[in-house]
Design a protein around this motif. Structure first.
Motif, mmCIF file in Angstrom:
data_model
loop_
_atom_site.group_PDB
_atom_site.id
_atom_site.type_symbol
_atom_site.label_atom_id
_atom_site.label_comp_id
_atom_site.label_asym_id
_atom_site.label_seq_id
_atom_site.Cartn_x
_atom_site.Cartn_y
_atom_site.Cartn_z
ATOM 1 N N GLY A 93 4.254 -1.004 3.039
ATOM 2 C CA GLY A 93 4.637 0.018 2.077
ATOM 3 C C GLY A 93 5.101 -0.629 0.784
ATOM 4 O O GLY A 93 4.710 -1.744 0.455
ATOM 5 N N CYS A 94 5.922 0.084 0.061
ATOM 6 C CA CYS A 94 6.426 -0.408 -1.214
ATOM 7 C C CYS A 94 7.333 -1.603 -0.982
ATOM 8 O O CYS A 94 8.236 -1.557 -0.171
ATOM 9 C CB CYS A 94 7.205 0.716 -1.895
ATOM 10 S SG CYS A 94 8.094 0.204 -3.352
ATOM 11 N N PHE A 105 -7.692 -4.293 -1.748
ATOM 12 C CA PHE A 105 -7.907 -4.463 -0.302
ATOM 13 C C PHE A 105 -9.399 -4.671 -0.018
ATOM 14 O O PHE A 105 -9.800 -5.634 0.646
ATOM 15 C CB PHE A 105 -7.363 -3.223 0.420
ATOM 16 C CG PHE A 105 -7.528 -3.218 1.919
ATOM 17 C CD1 PHE A 105 -6.558 -3.781 2.742
ATOM 18 C CD2 PHE A 105 -8.640 -2.627 2.519
ATOM 19 C CE1 PHE A 105 -6.694 -3.764 4.130
ATOM 20 C CE2 PHE A 105 -8.791 -2.607 3.903
ATOM 21 C CZ PHE A 105 -7.808 -3.174 4.712
ATOM 22 N N ASP A 106 -10.214 -3.783 -0.556
ATOM 23 C CA ASP A 106 -11.668 -3.872 -0.348
ATOM 24 C C ASP A 106 -12.241 -5.186 -0.866
ATOM 25 O O ASP A 106 -13.039 -5.838 -0.202
ATOM 26 C CB ASP A 106 -12.390 -2.756 -1.131
ATOM 27 C CG ASP A 106 -12.337 -1.441 -0.400
ATOM 28 O OD1 ASP A 106 -11.895 -1.434 0.761
ATOM 29 O OD2 ASP A 106 -12.745 -0.429 -0.994
ATOM 30 N N LYS A 135 -6.107 -0.143 -3.147
ATOM 31 C CA LYS A 135 -7.225 0.001 -2.200
ATOM 32 C C LYS A 135 -8.444 -0.784 -2.674
ATOM 33 O O LYS A 135 -9.153 -1.371 -1.866
ATOM 34 C CB LYS A 135 -7.572 1.472 -1.979
ATOM 35 C CG LYS A 135 -6.670 2.043 -0.888
ATOM 36 C CD LYS A 135 -7.234 3.248 -0.197
ATOM 37 C CE LYS A 135 -7.443 4.419 -1.122
ATOM 38 N NZ LYS A 135 -8.825 4.579 -1.514
ATOM 39 N N VAL A 175 -5.746 -12.862 8.777
ATOM 40 C CA VAL A 175 -5.155 -11.573 9.152
ATOM 41 C C VAL A 175 -4.792 -10.813 7.879
ATOM 42 O O VAL A 175 -4.135 -11.360 6.989
ATOM 43 C CB VAL A 175 -3.910 -11.792 10.033
ATOM 44 C CG1 VAL A 175 -3.178 -10.478 10.275
ATOM 45 C CG2 VAL A 175 -4.317 -12.438 11.360
ATOM 46 N N VAL A 176 -5.243 -9.570 7.779
ATOM 47 C CA VAL A 176 -4.960 -8.759 6.592
ATOM 48 C C VAL A 176 -4.107 -7.567 6.997
ATOM 49 O O VAL A 176 -4.529 -6.742 7.801
ATOM 50 C CB VAL A 176 -6.263 -8.272 5.921
ATOM 51 C CG1 VAL A 176 -5.943 -7.460 4.667
ATOM 52 C CG2 VAL A 176 -7.173 -9.445 5.573
ATOM 53 N N LYS A 177 -2.883 -7.526 6.477
ATOM 54 C CA LYS A 177 -1.974 -6.427 6.815
ATOM 55 C C LYS A 177 -1.684 -5.581 5.588
ATOM 56 O O LYS A 177 -1.852 -6.035 4.464
ATOM 57 C CB LYS A 177 -0.652 -6.995 7.354
ATOM 58 C CG LYS A 177 -0.774 -7.643 8.728
ATOM 59 C CD LYS A 177 0.575 -8.208 9.160
ATOM 60 C CE LYS A 177 0.486 -8.884 10.506
ATOM 61 N NZ LYS A 177 0.574 -7.956 11.630
ATOM 62 N N GLN A 178 -1.223 -4.368 5.853
ATOM 63 C CA GLN A 178 -0.820 -3.489 4.755
ATOM 64 C C GLN A 178 0.645 -3.128 4.971
ATOM 65 O O GLN A 178 1.076 -2.944 6.095
ATOM 66 C CB GLN A 178 -1.647 -2.206 4.784
ATOM 67 C CG GLN A 178 -3.138 -2.441 4.693
ATOM 68 C CD GLN A 178 -3.927 -1.238 5.156
ATOM 69 O OE1 GLN A 178 -4.002 -0.254 4.461
ATOM 70 N NE2 GLN A 178 -4.484 -1.303 6.355
ATOM 71 N N MET A 195 0.840 -1.196 0.000
ATOM 72 C CA MET A 195 0.000 0.000 0.000
ATOM 73 C C MET A 195 0.881 1.254 0.000
ATOM 74 O O MET A 195 0.574 2.239 0.659
ATOM 75 C CB MET A 195 -0.893 -0.093 1.239
ATOM 76 C CG MET A 195 -2.213 0.589 1.246
ATOM 77 S SD MET A 195 -3.418 0.103 0.033
ATOM 78 C CE MET A 195 -4.412 -1.050 0.949
ATOM 79 N N ILE A 215 -0.984 2.194 -4.226
ATOM 80 C CA ILE A 215 -2.217 2.989 -4.229
ATOM 81 C C ILE A 215 -2.523 3.461 -5.654
ATOM 82 O O ILE A 215 -3.656 3.361 -6.124
ATOM 83 C CB ILE A 215 -2.088 4.199 -3.275
ATOM 84 C CG1 ILE A 215 -2.002 3.726 -1.819
ATOM 85 C CG2 ILE A 215 -3.284 5.146 -3.444
ATOM 86 C CD1 ILE A 215 -1.604 4.828 -0.835
ATOM 87 N N ILE A 242 -11.146 -8.147 1.354
ATOM 88 C CA ILE A 242 -11.877 -8.166 2.636
ATOM 89 C C ILE A 242 -13.306 -8.668 2.406
ATOM 90 O O ILE A 242 -13.812 -9.526 3.142
ATOM 91 C CB ILE A 242 -11.921 -6.740 3.263
ATOM 92 C CG1 ILE A 242 -10.537 -6.253 3.664
ATOM 93 C CG2 ILE A 242 -12.905 -6.685 4.448
ATOM 94 C CD1 ILE A 242 -9.997 -6.815 4.936
#
Lengths: 186, 129
Positions: free
Chosen positions: B69-70, B48-49, B45, B64-67, B35, B40, B52
């Motif tokens: 960086g690059c 992600f949606d 996003k 478990v859903v984590k975010q 993310m 992005i 989920i």
């Protein structure tokens, strides 16, 4: 460039969460003529030189990306705001925190769509870490706010697909409520 | 649905928890979505949606859903890493919302890789001969 204002928000809010902040506040307001987004944090902050460099697309935090020479987060936002009858400002102090404020002309044809505000806020609430995040949203005088600590208290955790989904349903009900009050539709 | 209160949210969670507690659950699956600015911009996003939503549709709500960086794969974003017991840890690339849904159905629920999106050959120029 990002597709929507929500995407710009997600990008800069990540900076705040990653800056070892324990408190991040986001306001996303639609006023008569402008849309204003403010992200402030009490994270590590930056010195004057770093603030200047952070606005340069060919700079990134060397601790974050040692081998890279590009960082597009803030430059994207600055360019977008300035081309959409808006403004951009950033203030930061080492050890105190950082505040980014930007505005966009609400009726400017170049202003990106709002995007998925609910999903963006839900995803920001579900990042790793022990930070507090307060999100304040207003639309023509209607307002709601959500705190991460409140969601954690109600849900127990914000890391599983089930909890994140319930948080999303909750935030969505608040957003729909102000949209509904604004339009006055049945 | 009308405006919810925090009490409503807690009640929703308590209902769901009763349901989950009645069955065997496997808390060993983690999904990590890239993310960063690049993710992005490429639509992470929406991914992600969609993931989920599909995890909830498939009733695997304890994943478990984590975010993050690059991850350094900006050219093939959105990227998604899936860590599941009994399966190799896998990085998927170009994960649109539709591919995200497939990863949930095929990899996480079905135990089968979504082969055409597995990122198995990063940056040829930096691999040794």
């Amino acid at each position: 460039m990002h597709y929507s204002l929500s995407d710009y928000l997600a990008d800069i809010a990540h900076n705040s969460i990653e800056a070892k902040s324990n408190y991040v506040k986001i306001t996303f307001c639609e006023f008569d003529k402008i849309i204003e987004i403010v992200v402030s944090d009490n994270g590590c902050g930056m010195d004057e030189e770093t603030v200047r460099k952070a606005q340069d697309p060919f700079y990134t935090d060397p601790r974050k990306h040692a081998a890279r020479k590009a960082g597009f987060g803030l430059p994207f936002l600055i360019q977008a705001a300035e081309t959409c009858e808006g403004t951009f400002s950033i203030s930061s102090e080492m050890g105190v925190g950082t505040k980014v404020r930007c505005t966009f002309g609400r009726t400017c044809i170049d202003t990106p769509p709002l995007g998925e505000i609910v999903s963006t806020v839900t995803a920001l609430m579900a990042m790793d870490g022990g930070y507090e995040l307060e999100f304040v949203r207003s639309l023509d005088g209607e307002e709601y706010s959500v705190k991460r600590s409140e969601l954690l208290e109600a849900l127990g955790e914000l890391e599983t697909a089930g909890s994140i989904n319930m948080a999303r349903i909750y935030v969505n009900s608040l957003e729909e409520n102000i949209q509904h009050n604004k339009t006055g539709e049945a | 649905m009308g405006k919810m209160t925090l009490a409503d949210l807690k009640a929703m969670r308590d209902d769901k928890k009763k349901e989950i507690d009645r069955r065997e659950t496997d808390k060993s699956v983690t999904v990590i979505i890239g993310m960063g600015t690049c993710g992005i911009a490429a639509g992470a996003k929406a991914t992600f949606d969609a993931m989920i939503a599909e995890l909830n549709n498939c009733d695997v709500v304890d994943v478990v859903v984590k975010q993050t960086g690059c991850m350094g794969f900006c050219a093939v974003e959105p990227t998604v890493q899936v860590i599941a017991s009994g399966m190799p840890t896998t990085i998927y690339n170009r994960v649109s919302a539709e591919v995200g849904v497939r990863i949930v159905k095929e990899h996480i629920v079905g135990g089968k890789l979504v082969s055409e999106h597995v990122y198995d050959n990063p940056s040829k120029d930096i691999l040794a001969d």
